[in-house]
Design an enzyme around this catalytic site. Sequence first.
Site, PDB file in Angstrom:
ATOM      1  N   LYS A   1     -17.102 -43.012  71.477  1.00  0.00           N
ATOM      2  CA  LYS A   1     -16.135 -41.915  71.323  1.00  0.00           C
ATOM      3  C   LYS A   1     -16.450 -40.941  70.186  1.00  0.00           C
ATOM      4  O   LYS A   1     -16.254 -39.739  70.335  1.00  0.00           O
ATOM      5  CB  LYS A   1     -14.735 -42.494  71.090  1.00  0.00           C
ATOM      6  CG  LYS A   1     -14.064 -43.050  72.330  1.00  0.00           C
ATOM      7  CD  LYS A   1     -12.763 -43.711  71.925  1.00  0.00           C
ATOM      8  CE  LYS A   1     -11.762 -43.726  73.045  1.00  0.00           C
ATOM      9  NZ  LYS A   1     -10.461 -44.241  72.666  1.00  0.00           N
TER      10      LYS A   1
ATOM     11  N   ASP B   1      -5.656 -40.055  74.444  1.00  0.00           N
ATOM     12  CA  ASP B   1      -4.900 -41.277  74.087  1.00  0.00           C
ATOM     13  C   ASP B   1      -3.532 -40.941  73.489  1.00  0.00           C
ATOM     14  O   ASP B   1      -2.523 -41.566  73.821  1.00  0.00           O
ATOM     15  CB  ASP B   1      -5.680 -42.123  73.074  1.00  0.00           C
ATOM     16  CG  ASP B   1      -6.922 -42.746  73.672  1.00  0.00           C
ATOM     17  OD1 ASP B   1      -6.918 -43.057  74.869  1.00  0.00           O
ATOM     18  OD2 ASP B   1      -7.910 -42.913  72.929  1.00  0.00           O
TER      19      ASP B   1
HETATM   20  P1  NAD Z   1     -10.188 -49.639  66.174  1.00  0.00           P
HETATM   21  O1  NAD Z   1     -11.298 -50.644  66.021  1.00  0.00           O
HETATM   22  O2  NAD Z   1     -10.521 -48.200  66.124  1.00  0.00           O
HETATM   23  O3  NAD Z   1      -9.082 -49.930  65.044  1.00  0.00           O
HETATM   24  C1  NAD Z   1      -8.719 -51.243  64.698  1.00  0.00           C
HETATM   25  C2  NAD Z   1      -7.459 -51.207  63.832  1.00  0.00           C
HETATM   26  O4  NAD Z   1      -6.966 -52.553  63.681  1.00  0.00           O
HETATM   27  C3  NAD Z   1      -7.695 -50.682  62.411  1.00  0.00           C
HETATM   28  O5  NAD Z   1      -6.537 -50.012  61.982  1.00  0.00           O
HETATM   29  C4  NAD Z   1      -7.894 -51.978  61.606  1.00  0.00           C
HETATM   30  O6  NAD Z   1      -7.609 -51.818  60.236  1.00  0.00           O
HETATM   31  C5  NAD Z   1      -6.864 -52.856  62.284  1.00  0.00           C
HETATM   32  N1  NAD Z   1      -7.115 -54.303  62.125  1.00  0.00           N
HETATM   33  C6  NAD Z   1      -8.204 -55.002  62.536  1.00  0.00           C
HETATM   34  N2  NAD Z   1      -8.030 -56.318  62.267  1.00  0.00           N
HETATM   35  C7  NAD Z   1      -6.800 -56.438  61.682  1.00  0.00           C
HETATM   36  C8  NAD Z   1      -6.058 -57.540  61.174  1.00  0.00           C
HETATM   37  N3  NAD Z   1      -6.535 -58.802  61.236  1.00  0.00           N
HETATM   38  N4  NAD Z   1      -4.844 -57.290  60.631  1.00  0.00           N
HETATM   39  C9  NAD Z   1      -4.345 -56.026  60.577  1.00  0.00           C
HETATM   40  N5  NAD Z   1      -5.001 -54.944  61.040  1.00  0.00           N
HETATM   41  C10 NAD Z   1      -6.226 -55.154  61.587  1.00  0.00           C
HETATM   42  O7  NAD Z   1      -9.468 -50.038  67.528  1.00  0.00           O
HETATM   43  P2  NAD Z   1      -8.669 -49.061  68.526  1.00  0.00           P
HETATM   44  O8  NAD Z   1      -9.609 -48.483  69.501  1.00  0.00           O
HETATM   45  O9  NAD Z   1      -7.825 -48.159  67.728  1.00  0.00           O
HETATM   46  O10 NAD Z   1      -7.771 -50.127  69.321  1.00  0.00           O
HETATM   47  C11 NAD Z   1      -6.628 -50.732  68.732  1.00  0.00           C
HETATM   48  C12 NAD Z   1      -5.806 -51.388  69.848  1.00  0.00           C
HETATM   49  O11 NAD Z   1      -5.263 -50.368  70.684  1.00  0.00           O
HETATM   50  C13 NAD Z   1      -6.633 -52.296  70.774  1.00  0.00           C
HETATM   51  O12 NAD Z   1      -5.840 -53.386  71.158  1.00  0.00           O
HETATM   52  C14 NAD Z   1      -6.909 -51.411  71.987  1.00  0.00           C
HETATM   53  O13 NAD Z   1      -7.086 -52.149  73.180  1.00  0.00           O
HETATM   54  C15 NAD Z   1      -5.633 -50.607  72.041  1.00  0.00           C
HETATM   55  N6  NAD Z   1      -5.766 -49.295  72.709  1.00  0.00           N
HETATM   56  C16 NAD Z   1      -4.861 -49.020  73.668  1.00  0.00           C
HETATM   57  C17 NAD Z   1      -4.917 -47.808  74.325  1.00  0.00           C
HETATM   58  C18 NAD Z   1      -3.898 -47.545  75.391  1.00  0.00           C
HETATM   59  O14 NAD Z   1      -4.052 -46.580  76.135  1.00  0.00           O
HETATM   60  N7  NAD Z   1      -2.862 -48.359  75.485  1.00  0.00           N
HETATM   61  C19 NAD Z   1      -5.893 -46.858  74.007  1.00  0.00           C
HETATM   62  C20 NAD Z   1      -6.820 -47.165  72.998  1.00  0.00           C
HETATM   63  C21 NAD Z   1      -6.737 -48.410  72.359  1.00  0.00           C
END
Ligand code: NAD
Length: 291
Positions: free
Chosen positions: A73, A109
């Site tokens: 991305k 998103d």
């Molecule tokens: P990312 O890797 O960009 O971000 C990860 C986030 O989680 C960061 O803020 C990090 O600090 C935090 N994190 C990681 N481990 C942690 C822990 N043990 N305790 C607290 N915080 C922690 O990931 P992303 O792409 O932003 O995805 C995040 C979630 O959102 C995932 O579950 C993904 O599947 C979901 N998501 C959903 C949609 C949707 O359309 N529903 C779209 C994108 C992502």
Amino acid sequence: MENRISGTTRLLGLIGSPVGHSGSPAMYNYSFQKLGLDYVYVAFDVKKEAVGKAMEAMRTFGMRGMNVTMPDKTEAVQYMDELSPAARLIGAVNTIVNDDGKLIGYITDGEGFVNNLRDRGIDVAGKKITVAGGGGAATAIQVQCALDGAREISIFNRKDAFFSRTLEMAEKIQKEKPGCIVRAFDLADDAKMKEEIDDSDIFVNATIVGMKPLDDQSVVKDPSAFRPGLIVCDAVYNPKETKLLREAKQAGCTCISGEGMLLWQGVSAFKLYTGQDMPVQEVREKFFAVQ
Ligand code: NAD
């Protein structure tokens, strides 16, 4: 499917790695067939270092566009000729439209999050929103809520590699939308989190907490932070009901799972590619648990 593919069928696709689990090909191809649109959608496993070549291929094959998922991305941004305001602010794209060789990058998103709420009669304009997370999903949600008129956004992230980015984004959003108060805090500060939730209309988890293998955890350690009337959303869609949503539901909150956001980000991308509305209700019934 084979009956509708011809010499004029145009290609759309998803790039990222891995992509084998993606529900996008089924959702898009079903919609093309339903609306009689001459497109086909395929998933391609493309690692970060091959994104440039994929962009070249998109032009060579005259593809109408591509969705982009992790880890591509942010990498794809440098190849765009133009960026939507949200994609520019975030520095990432999940939807690329190829307009006769001109590549326009969007991130849908955040729109998916906001439109999923809208579909349930909730408008983010004028609301205070507390968001846990500073990664891709969280940033997209924060930016779109600010662009759509949220009054205040409080962001919590743990002090990991995402923390400095969280502070930077808070500052960027604040500069772009001076009417929206944006502040960032340490996720470990449970008392501050409760204070901010007490004062919020909407709470969102957009960290990976709640997703397998962290499905026995919630970013809200103290469920007494929940109250009837509070809207609690999770970006996590696997599992469909996270520990956060289970505890919030028990406390009488309105709960919204990540599945709807996933559906609505696809609806936005579909419109950008085809100019037409995805048959949301049919897609929802066929491919999603949330009705
Ligand atoms: P990312 O890797 O960009 O971000 C990860 C986030 O989680 C960061 O803020 C990090 O600090 C935090 N994190 C990681 N481990 C942690 C822990 N043990 N305790 C607290 N915080 C922690 O990931 P992303 O792409 O932003 O995805 C995040 C979630 O959102 C995932 O579950 C993904 O599947 C979901 N998501 C959903 C949609 C949707 O359309 N529903 C779209 C994108 C992502």
